[in-house]
Design an enzyme around this catalytic site. Sequence first.
Site, PDB file in Angstrom:
ATOM      1  N   GLU A  61       0.825  -1.211   0.000  1.00  0.00           N
ATOM      2  CA  GLU A  61       0.000   0.000   0.000  1.00  0.00           C
ATOM      3  C   GLU A  61       0.861   1.264   0.000  1.00  0.00           C
ATOM      4  O   GLU A  61       0.545   2.238  -0.680  1.00  0.00           O
ATOM      5  CB  GLU A  61      -0.923   0.014   1.220  1.00  0.00           C
ATOM      6  CG  GLU A  61      -1.931  -1.110   1.260  1.00  0.00           C
ATOM      7  CD  GLU A  61      -1.441  -2.308   2.039  1.00  0.00           C
ATOM      8  OE1 GLU A  61      -2.282  -3.020   2.605  1.00  0.00           O
ATOM      9  OE2 GLU A  61      -0.213  -2.526   2.104  1.00  0.00           O
ATOM     10  N   CYS A  92      -0.008   1.731   7.184  1.00  0.00           N
ATOM     11  CA  CYS A  92      -0.563   2.029   5.868  1.00  0.00           C
ATOM     12  C   CYS A  92      -1.876   2.801   5.981  1.00  0.00           C
ATOM     13  O   CYS A  92      -2.162   3.675   5.163  1.00  0.00           O
ATOM     14  CB  CYS A  92      -0.780   0.738   5.095  1.00  0.00           C
ATOM     15  SG  CYS A  92       0.752  -0.158   4.727  1.00  0.00           S
TER      16      CYS A  92
END
Length: 211
Positions: A61, A92
């Site tokens: 991510e 993330c």
Amino acid sequence: MTSLDFTAPDIGFMQRCVSLAHSGMAKGEYPFAAVISRKGRFVCEAHNMVRCEGDVTRHAEMVALSEAQRTLKTTSLEDCTLYSTVEPCAMCAYAIRESRVGRVISGLRSPVMGGHSRWDILTDSGLSSIMPEVFATPPTIQLGCLYDEVQEAFRKRHPFAWRVIEARRIFVGGPEQGDGERSTAPAAGFDLERRLVSWVRSRILDRLWRG
């Protein structure tokens, strides 16, 4: 598959995400992958780079968010959707919030490390209510898309490790009971206000603080 009503484009992007996870596995990575789209169009993709680069911050991510900002030439991704094989972790999730991603769709849930299931980051409205200059309203969250396919990728990568993951419920297949499309975004009647705040944030405040 899941009983949630994912759209055909969403399933298509998640299939691309799962395929990318297998590509990462071929390079020795675990099957973490992310794809970002904007208004239904592909922007970028990334698989985990932790083992390849020897850097624990190189989650799929995080790599995808960086690439999306470079590609779109903006730090504000409000009209973007992030797809990931596993629910984003706390690290993330915070990056997703600060980059203002509008939607997050994932395969497996993570009751142990998830930035939604465990840590209230993705849906924390306090960030945007206290610091609207920086944070947009929480993204729409949908978990459980193609979770069977994601589970199979982990099982293929390391069968014994997957048994441990299952036993400890680190990653869980399927949505939570009653889970669906969730967001603390304002009602439709506030759409004009939301768009105005978004314009001020990206055109004025970002130039002062992020420029």
